[in-house]
Design an enzyme around this catalytic site. Structure first.
Site, PDB file in Angstrom:
ATOM      1  CG  ASP A 181       7.882   0.221   5.349  1.00  0.00           C
ATOM      2  OD1 ASP A 181       8.135  -0.800   5.219  1.00  0.00           O
ATOM      3  OD2 ASP A 181       6.896   0.652   4.461  1.00  0.00           O
ATOM      4  CG  HIS A 214       7.227  -3.851   3.070  1.00  0.00           C
ATOM      5  ND1 HIS A 214       6.737  -2.613   3.661  1.00  0.00           N
ATOM      6  CD2 HIS A 214       6.254  -4.471   2.636  1.00  0.00           C
ATOM      7  CE1 HIS A 214       5.608  -2.460   3.410  1.00  0.00           C
ATOM      8  NE2 HIS A 214       5.054  -3.640   2.877  1.00  0.00           N
ATOM      9  CB  SER A 369       2.377  -2.401   1.360  1.00  0.00           C
ATOM     10  OG  SER A 369       2.192  -2.949   2.500  1.00  0.00           O
TER      11      SER A 369
END
Length: 431
Positions: A181, A214, A369
């Site tokens: 990620d 994220h 996600s």
């Protein structure tokens, strides 16, 4: 007195007749100004001057569409397995080595810059023609799913809709989860005391580091502290997080070379499961790496992508060895921007999911996600209670345990249905 009294009298008479017989409004010069306003009645206040011309509204400004993001690194080809002799042939032809790493199986992975005189297709074809190159392709870009705006309010009940157990510590020994990620904030209160290691892929000089937004949100969904504002689904699990991303202005992306390197690193760390909340185009080097990991019984879970119902399949989710996860809201309706297709395996909460913010606190996130970690965590529960399961068996068990949504049976929207926690784990706690 005018020199032409008859002409003066004629003009006066015309004015009098006009006052007695006025033309309907909209005729004459004013009509052309009002042609486009027929459907705008009531939008403007009345003007005291009834004879004022109706003005045409100014045209709206042109819509400026953002330029599409690049799909691959310019002038670059990546290759796995090149022998020194074949590499020398390429260098003699004008290829330049930008980076080389040795993968866990001993094979070299090269990132090459093509000669200026060659097209990208010609360069890739030449590398593929080298007998030792068992995987060669462009250096494609992969991006984390873009999050939709957060909802206002408290925690959204994502766990309740799939009956996630409140305590997951009694299902056997913990598993090791890997994730690729963006960067993440390891000092976040939610991740304090988590069994977590962070590894960053060397991106070279001149590339800005990725943000922590994220990656922090995904990591918190998996292993966030149980008593925090954003408790993780499997807080007892061990997490190996790899940051393979960099920023190019506002574009946050991982290229295929870094992604393969990250996955190879996780393989060497002997992870049981890998969460991939990212999406991009197909890539031969990536496909080969996925195949090798599947052969080693590593469970691979990936976000389906947020390209919309008409989008092409996104990768790595669309590879057959990967469990592709779509997102649904609390009403069990599919996320409107989720990709669809026959490769979709499972659905999971992914709309207004409560998780950690990048610096402190928590907020809601939306996108495939944030659905993928629910399936990754469900796979972890299975492996905790039944560590002997193969990756293929984990996939089948998750599919069989899902609650069917949409049309009866597997479909292109929900796959096999809404993921449910492992029956063996829930039975162990009498739930």
């Amino acid at each position: 007195m005018p020199r032409h009294p008859l002409l003066f009298l004629s003009l006066a008479l015309a004015v009098i007749m006009a006052d007695l017989n006025p033309q309907p409004r909209g005729w004459g010069p004013a009509a052309a100004w009002a042609d486009d306003d027929d459907d705008d009645r009531g939008d403007d206040d009345d003007d005291d001057d009834d004879d004022a011309p109706v003005r045409r509204r100014p045209a709206p400004p042109p819509v400026i569409r953002a330029a599409p993001l690049p799909q691959r690194a310019p002038n670059e080809v990546i290759a796995r397995g090149l022998s020194p002799a074949d590499l020398q042939v390429l260098q003699d032809a004008g290829f330049r080595v930008l980076r080389r790493v040795t993968l866990a199986d001993g094979a070299p992975l090269h990132r090459l810059r093509k000669p200026d005189r060659m097209s990208m297709e010609e360069a890739r074809a030449m590398v593929r023609d080298m007998g030792s190159a068992n995987a060669a392709d462009f250096n494609h870009f992969y991006r984390p799913g873009n999050a939709a705006p957060a909802c206002s309010g408290a925690d959204c009940p994502a766990r309740q809709m799939i009956a996630w157990p409140a305590d997951t510590s009694g299902c056997g020994g913990p598993v090791r989860i890997g994730m690729v990620d963006t960067g993440l904030n390891a000092d976040h209160a939610v991740l304090k005391d988590a069994r977590m290691r962070v590894h960053r892929i060397d991106q070279g000089k001149g590339l800005a580091r990725s943000d922590a937004l994220h990656g922090t949100a995904v990591a918190a969904l998996l292993v966030g502290r149980a008593d925090s504002r954003s408790p993780g689904l499997v807080p007892q699990a061990e997490l190996v997080a790899v940051d393979a991303f960099h920023k190019q202005r506002e574009d946050e992306r991982a290229d295929a070379f870094a992604l393969v390197e990250a996955l190879d690193y996780l393989t060497a760390q002997q992870v049981d499961i890998v969460n991939l909340s990212l999406a991009g185009p197909p890539n031969e080097a990536l496909r080969r790496q996925i195949q090798r990991m599947a052969q080693q019984d590593i469970v691979l879970v990936a976000a389906a992508g947020n390209g919309g119902p008409a989008a092409k399949p996104a990768f790595p989710a669309a590879y057959e060895q990967v469990i592709a996860v779509t997102a649904v809201d609390r009403r069990e309706q599919v996320y409107r921007r989720a990709n669809r297709g026959k490769h979709i395996d499972l659905a999971a909460p992914g709309v207004n999911v409560w998780t950690a913010a990048s610096i402190s606190g928590a907020r809601t996130k939306t996108g495939t996600s944030f659905a993928a970690p629910f399936v990754t965590a469900a796979a972890a529960l299975l492996l905790q209670s039944e560590p002997q399961l193969t990756a293929a068996q984990v996939r089948v068990r998750l599919q069989q345990g899902a609650r069917d949504l949409g049309k009866a049976g597997p479909d292109d929207v929900f796959g096999h249905g809404l993921v449910r926690p492992a029956p063996a784990c829930t039975a162990a706690r009498g739930l």
